[in-house]
Write an enzyme that holds these catalytic residues in place. Sequence first.
Site, PDB file in Angstrom:
ATOM      1  N   SER A   1      -0.319 -23.021  18.802  1.00 52.66           N
ATOM      2  CA  SER A   1      -0.427 -23.742  20.061  1.00 52.66           C
ATOM      3  C   SER A   1       0.407 -25.002  20.000  1.00 52.66           C
ATOM      4  CB  SER A   1      -1.896 -24.080  20.341  1.00 52.66           C
ATOM      5  OG  SER A   1      -2.137 -25.461  20.149  1.00 52.66           O
ATOM      6  N   LYS A   2       0.936 -25.386  21.151  1.00 51.23           N
ATOM      7  CA  LYS A   2       1.860 -26.523  21.121  1.00 51.23           C
ATOM      8  C   LYS A   2       1.128 -27.827  20.862  1.00 51.23           C
ATOM      9  CE  LYS A   2       2.276 -26.744  26.161  1.00 51.23           C
ATOM     10  NZ  LYS A   2       3.197 -26.509  27.254  1.00 51.23           N
ATOM     11  N   ARG A   3      -0.191 -27.849  21.031  1.00 49.17           N
ATOM     12  CA  ARG A   3      -0.942 -29.072  20.740  1.00 49.17           C
ATOM     13  C   ARG A   3      -1.174 -29.219  19.231  1.00 49.17           C
ATOM     14  NH1 ARG A   3      -4.840 -27.026  23.055  1.00 49.17           N
ATOM     15  NH2 ARG A   3      -3.640 -25.782  24.514  1.00 49.17           N
ATOM     16  N   ARG A   4      -1.265 -28.094  18.548  1.00 47.20           N
ATOM     17  CA  ARG A   4      -1.634 -28.108  17.142  1.00 47.20           C
ATOM     18  C   ARG A   4      -0.453 -27.904  16.203  1.00 47.20           C
ATOM     19  NH1 ARG A   4      -6.320 -24.576  17.748  1.00 47.20           N
ATOM     20  NH2 ARG A   4      -4.726 -22.981  17.942  1.00 47.20           N
TER      21      ARG A   4
ATOM     22  N   VAL B   1       5.880 -25.647  17.555  1.00 47.06           N
ATOM     23  CA  VAL B   1       6.198 -24.340  18.134  1.00 47.06           C
ATOM     24  C   VAL B   1       7.543 -24.307  18.836  1.00 47.06           C
ATOM     25  CG1 VAL B   1       3.779 -23.698  18.464  1.00 47.06           C
ATOM     26  CG2 VAL B   1       5.004 -24.837  20.327  1.00 47.06           C
TER      27      VAL B   1
END
Length: 473
Positions: free
Chosen positions: A243-246, A249
């Site tokens: 995920s782009k938050r974690r 990516v």
Amino acid sequence: MIPAAGSSDVRVRFAPSPTGMFHVGGARSALFNWAVAKQQGGTFVLRVEDTDAARNKPEWVDGILNALAALGMHAEDPTFEGPYFQSQNVEKHREASARLYEAGRAYYCDCTRDDVAARTGNAHSGYDGFCRDRGLTYAPGRALRFRTPDDGETQVVDLIRGNPTFPNSAMEDFVVARGDGSPVFLLANVVDDLGEGITHVIRGEEHLPNTPKQQLLWEALGAQPPTWAHLPVIVNEKRQKLSKRRDKVALEDYLAEGYLPDAMVNYLMLLGWAPGNDEEILPFDELVERFRIEDVNSASAFFDVKKLLSFNGEYIRKMSVEDFVAAVDPWLHAPKAPWTEEQYDAAAFGRVAPLAQSRVALLADITDNVDFLFLDEPVDDERSWAKAMKDGAAELLADARAALADLATWEAEPLKDLVTAVGEKHGLKLGKAQAPVRVAVTGRTIGLPLFESLEVLGRERTLARVDAALAKL
Ligand code: GLU
């Protein structure tokens, strides 16, 4: 042999929505489609799904095009068709929704979410079919819903997941056009695939739940549905979906750090597929020849950054020295490099380039490896200092200093012999003896082979640095 572009009827597509940085998962989908198109002598269509005006930005479109091109998928290639833009097909989407309505395959509905919840007693239930037979015509605010079959099942042909079957009774009458008449993703995506003659839809697993609905739409529009292939999700080391938050990516970020496009392509091709024989590092043409979409695994694929890094190192070592020097060039100048153009010395870099090429895994690592050559003083790294400058370091450095000043030939071999001899005098093996010298001269405990480094740095600067370290000790 890879057949010529356009020699078969196979038409695949990559259909990204330009809503953010280009995701490595998108890159993997694009590459798998590209591999199928190349292998089959088919066509790869790029369709930018840009109908969600609120979330789309033109710079994201450029980002997609640039990233695809960096990975070798560019508009000049005969396999490549497009880019097409979904927003240019809006009329076709509206026509299709009108056809569905006129054929009785879709109906207008004025229910709100609250209406449905009040009737079903469940705020999360699907649509209950209330308007199915009310015979409403279009009015602003009325959504168009597809009339799903009451019984039977929809089987999709999926080359990766067997042929999953979905009972029609479990599918609600889903919306195909909103209250303002604008078609939703499910329909627009089908109408475009149909219009572009797509034969195989190869996309991420997250779209699998849409597939039976979309297949019903293909059939309702009088067309033969495509063959589907849903690629496995990509997960991080904790088995969480990337995920782009974690996670990191964005393909752009990897390229900006000095991952090589070829290494990225090779690694991404292995996310869910393996060429067999335990061979992993292969040129793209060979990957294409061996690729079988049917052999793609349905289980989630681990995005192993360490493995990617080691691939990158291998690709760096495969380059010619000239290509390597060209590839690292951006990291040898401001703003990426911490030295100025006056401090930089291309000839000195040229001398150590082959040594650096054999040890960096990431192009960005070059800066730390060669900064001792260009900065006036070595970097100040406390940990390295503490590690190397233990008891006896001052005496050893003082002896080395005296011998270095007198060394007849300033070359790697005699330099090594010199430090070996000084080490012996202090009861130290070469590995231990060279640590204080290395930290005095480069500031770091690890780096390029020391004696070649000293040769290139030169006697004068080496002595000055050893003096400075002695003063500090
Ligand atoms: N625009 C959709 C997405 O980016 C593509 C769906 C598809 O490939 O069918 O998720």
